[in-house]
Design a protein around this motif. Structure first.
Motif, mmCIF file in Angstrom:
data_model
loop_
_atom_site.group_PDB
_atom_site.id
_atom_site.type_symbol
_atom_site.label_atom_id
_atom_site.label_comp_id
_atom_site.label_asym_id
_atom_site.label_seq_id
_atom_site.Cartn_x
_atom_site.Cartn_y
_atom_site.Cartn_z
ATOM 1 N N LEU A 89 33.855 43.389 33.597
ATOM 2 C CA LEU A 89 34.530 42.808 32.434
ATOM 3 C C LEU A 89 35.742 43.615 31.959
ATOM 4 C CD1 LEU A 89 31.540 41.402 30.355
ATOM 5 C CD2 LEU A 89 33.275 40.126 31.657
ATOM 6 N N ALA A 90 35.906 44.839 32.413
ATOM 7 C CA ALA A 90 37.110 45.619 32.091
ATOM 8 C C ALA A 90 38.320 45.075 32.845
ATOM 9 C CB ALA A 90 36.894 47.084 32.437
ATOM 10 N N TYR A 91 38.073 44.278 33.887
ATOM 11 C CA TYR A 91 39.136 43.783 34.762
ATOM 12 C C TYR A 91 39.347 42.271 34.677
ATOM 13 C CZ TYR A 91 38.227 48.390 36.547
ATOM 14 O OH TYR A 91 38.051 49.748 36.632
ATOM 15 N N GLY A 92 38.490 41.578 33.937
ATOM 16 C CA GLY A 92 38.619 40.130 33.827
ATOM 17 C C GLY A 92 37.590 39.561 32.870
ATOM 18 N N GLU A 93 37.533 38.242 32.829
ATOM 19 C CA GLU A 93 36.582 37.575 31.952
ATOM 20 C C GLU A 93 36.063 36.307 32.619
ATOM 21 O OE1 GLU A 93 38.403 35.690 28.408
ATOM 22 O OE2 GLU A 93 40.310 36.263 29.333
ATOM 23 N N ASN A 94 34.929 35.852 32.135
ATOM 24 C CA ASN A 94 34.334 34.607 32.628
ATOM 25 C C ASN A 94 34.819 33.458 31.762
ATOM 26 O OD1 ASN A 94 32.587 35.608 34.747
ATOM 27 N ND2 ASN A 94 31.427 36.587 33.113
ATOM 28 N N LEU A 95 35.501 32.517 32.388
ATOM 29 C CA LEU A 95 35.939 31.316 31.695
ATOM 30 C C LEU A 95 34.987 30.181 32.034
ATOM 31 C CD1 LEU A 95 39.793 31.418 32.385
ATOM 32 C CD2 LEU A 95 38.547 32.302 30.405
ATOM 33 N N GLN A 96 34.909 29.202 31.159
ATOM 34 C CA GLN A 96 34.100 28.026 31.440
ATOM 35 C C GLN A 96 34.754 27.244 32.572
ATOM 36 O OE1 GLN A 96 33.976 24.954 28.391
ATOM 37 N NE2 GLN A 96 31.754 24.910 28.632
ATOM 38 N N SER A 97 33.974 26.860 33.541
ATOM 39 C CA SER A 97 34.489 26.113 34.676
ATOM 40 C C SER A 97 34.950 24.731 34.236
ATOM 41 C CB SER A 97 33.405 25.966 35.749
ATOM 42 O OG SER A 97 33.848 25.117 36.784
ATOM 43 N N PRO A 98 36.127 24.296 34.690
ATOM 44 C CA PRO A 98 36.570 22.945 34.349
ATOM 45 C C PRO A 98 35.731 21.857 35.032
ATOM 46 C CG PRO A 98 38.140 23.985 35.832
ATOM 47 C CD PRO A 98 37.110 25.016 35.478
ATOM 48 N N ARG A 99 34.999 22.224 36.085
ATOM 49 C CA ARG A 99 34.162 21.259 36.796
ATOM 50 C C ARG A 99 32.823 21.024 36.119
ATOM 51 N NH1 ARG A 99 33.345 23.616 42.308
ATOM 52 N NH2 ARG A 99 33.665 25.523 41.171
ATOM 53 N N ASN A 100 32.279 22.092 35.445
ATOM 54 C CA ASN A 100 30.969 21.958 34.823
ATOM 55 C C ASN A 100 30.854 22.971 33.691
ATOM 56 O OD1 ASN A 100 28.039 22.440 34.333
ATOM 57 N ND2 ASN A 100 27.848 20.865 35.897
ATOM 58 N N GLN A 101 30.467 22.530 32.517
ATOM 59 C CA GLN A 101 30.370 23.398 31.346
ATOM 60 C C GLN A 101 29.262 24.430 31.453
ATOM 61 O OE1 GLN A 101 29.951 20.774 28.016
ATOM 62 N NE2 GLN A 101 32.089 20.133 28.075
ATOM 63 N N LYS A 102 28.335 24.242 32.389
ATOM 64 C CA LYS A 102 27.225 25.177 32.552
ATOM 65 C C LYS A 102 27.554 26.289 33.542
ATOM 66 C CE LYS A 102 23.832 21.600 31.562
ATOM 67 N NZ LYS A 102 22.713 20.810 32.094
ATOM 68 N N GLU A 103 28.767 26.294 34.071
ATOM 69 C CA GLU A 103 29.186 27.311 35.040
ATOM 70 C C GLU A 103 30.343 28.125 34.477
ATOM 71 O OE1 GLU A 103 30.300 25.547 38.741
ATOM 72 O OE2 GLU A 103 28.365 24.579 39.018
ATOM 73 N N THR A 104 30.443 29.358 34.980
ATOM 74 C CA THR A 104 31.599 30.181 34.642
ATOM 75 C C THR A 104 32.526 30.251 35.848
ATOM 76 O OG1 THR A 104 30.488 32.207 35.347
ATOM 77 C CG2 THR A 104 30.337 31.629 33.009
ATOM 78 N N GLN A 105 33.718 30.685 35.571
ATOM 79 C CA GLN A 105 34.738 30.835 36.606
ATOM 80 C C GLN A 105 35.433 32.172 36.352
ATOM 81 O OE1 GLN A 105 37.266 27.368 37.391
ATOM 82 N NE2 GLN A 105 38.958 28.636 36.710
ATOM 83 N N PRO A 106 35.385 33.112 37.305
ATOM 84 C CA PRO A 106 36.025 34.405 37.091
ATOM 85 C C PRO A 106 37.538 34.268 36.895
ATOM 86 C CG PRO A 106 34.552 34.491 38.977
ATOM 87 C CD PRO A 106 34.685 33.057 38.588
ATOM 88 N N HIS A 107 38.043 34.995 35.931
ATOM 89 C CA HIS A 107 39.488 35.061 35.672
ATOM 90 C C HIS A 107 39.842 36.541 35.595
ATOM 91 C CE1 HIS A 107 43.418 34.141 34.009
ATOM 92 N NE2 HIS A 107 43.180 35.072 33.112
ATOM 93 N N TRP A 108 40.594 37.027 36.578
ATOM 94 C CA TRP A 108 40.963 38.443 36.637
ATOM 95 C C TRP A 108 42.267 38.680 35.892
ATOM 96 C CZ3 TRP A 108 36.954 41.050 38.086
ATOM 97 C CH2 TRP A 108 36.039 40.482 38.970
ATOM 98 N N TYR A 109 42.329 39.767 35.108
ATOM 99 C CA TYR A 109 43.544 40.113 34.371
ATOM 100 C C TYR A 109 44.608 40.585 35.356
ATOM 101 C CZ TYR A 109 40.304 40.267 30.402
ATOM 102 O OH TYR A 109 39.363 39.970 29.463
ATOM 103 N N THR A 110 45.779 40.009 35.277
ATOM 104 C CA THR A 110 46.873 40.347 36.188
ATOM 105 C C THR A 110 47.232 41.824 36.107
ATOM 106 O OG1 THR A 110 47.748 38.112 35.915
ATOM 107 C CG2 THR A 110 49.234 39.739 36.838
ATOM 108 N N ASP A 111 47.287 42.357 34.906
ATOM 109 C CA ASP A 111 47.710 43.748 34.736
ATOM 110 C C ASP A 111 46.635 44.757 35.146
ATOM 111 O OD1 ASP A 111 46.146 42.978 32.548
ATOM 112 O OD2 ASP A 111 47.167 44.344 31.177
ATOM 113 N N LYS A 112 45.396 44.323 35.363
ATOM 114 C CA LYS A 112 44.308 45.213 35.764
ATOM 115 C C LYS A 112 43.858 44.999 37.209
ATOM 116 C CE LYS A 112 42.616 47.371 32.065
ATOM 117 N NZ LYS A 112 42.181 48.738 32.110
ATOM 118 N N PHE A 113 44.324 43.919 37.837
ATOM 119 C CA PHE A 113 43.810 43.583 39.168
ATOM 120 C C PHE A 113 44.170 44.626 40.212
ATOM 121 C CE2 PHE A 113 43.422 41.400 43.222
ATOM 122 C CZ PHE A 113 42.135 40.911 43.095
ATOM 123 N N GLY A 114 45.365 45.207 40.133
ATOM 124 C CA GLY A 114 45.758 46.242 41.084
ATOM 125 C C GLY A 114 44.825 47.434 41.027
ATOM 126 N N GLU A 115 44.443 47.820 39.827
ATOM 127 C CA GLU A 115 43.500 48.931 39.647
ATOM 128 C C GLU A 115 42.148 48.603 40.266
ATOM 129 O OE1 GLU A 115 41.289 51.220 35.935
ATOM 130 O OE2 GLU A 115 43.094 50.043 35.535
#
Length: 69
Positions: free
Chosen positions: A31-57
């Motif tokens: 979670l220091a590098y991204g967050e779980n977003l709600q999936s647009p396909r299903n509200q019961k699923e998450t979808q990883p979203h990585w922070y652009t400024d932290k992904f290189g690290e």
């Protein structure tokens, strides 16, 4: 590599047809590098979203650990 090193995990949920659907979720460690977003396909699923400024690290940490293993 992300899953093997504990930054992401596979979770499951029951489908309407009675089978299990699998989806990815960022763990507390990741979670220091991204967050779980709600999936647009299903509200019961998450979808990883990585922070652009932290992904290189994260990339360097994961690849270095992969080399050392």
């Amino acid at each position: 590599m992300l899953e093997a090193q504990g930054y992401i995990e596979t979770r499951t949920r029951p489908s309407s047809g009675g089978t299990l659907k699998r989806f990815k979720s960022i763990t507390d460690k990741g979670l220091a590098y991204g967050e779980n977003l709600q999936s647009p396909r299903n509200q019961k699923e998450t979808q990883p979203h990585w922070y652009t400024d932290k992904f290189g690290e994260l990339y360097h940490i994961v690849t270095l650990q992969s080399i050392l293993l």
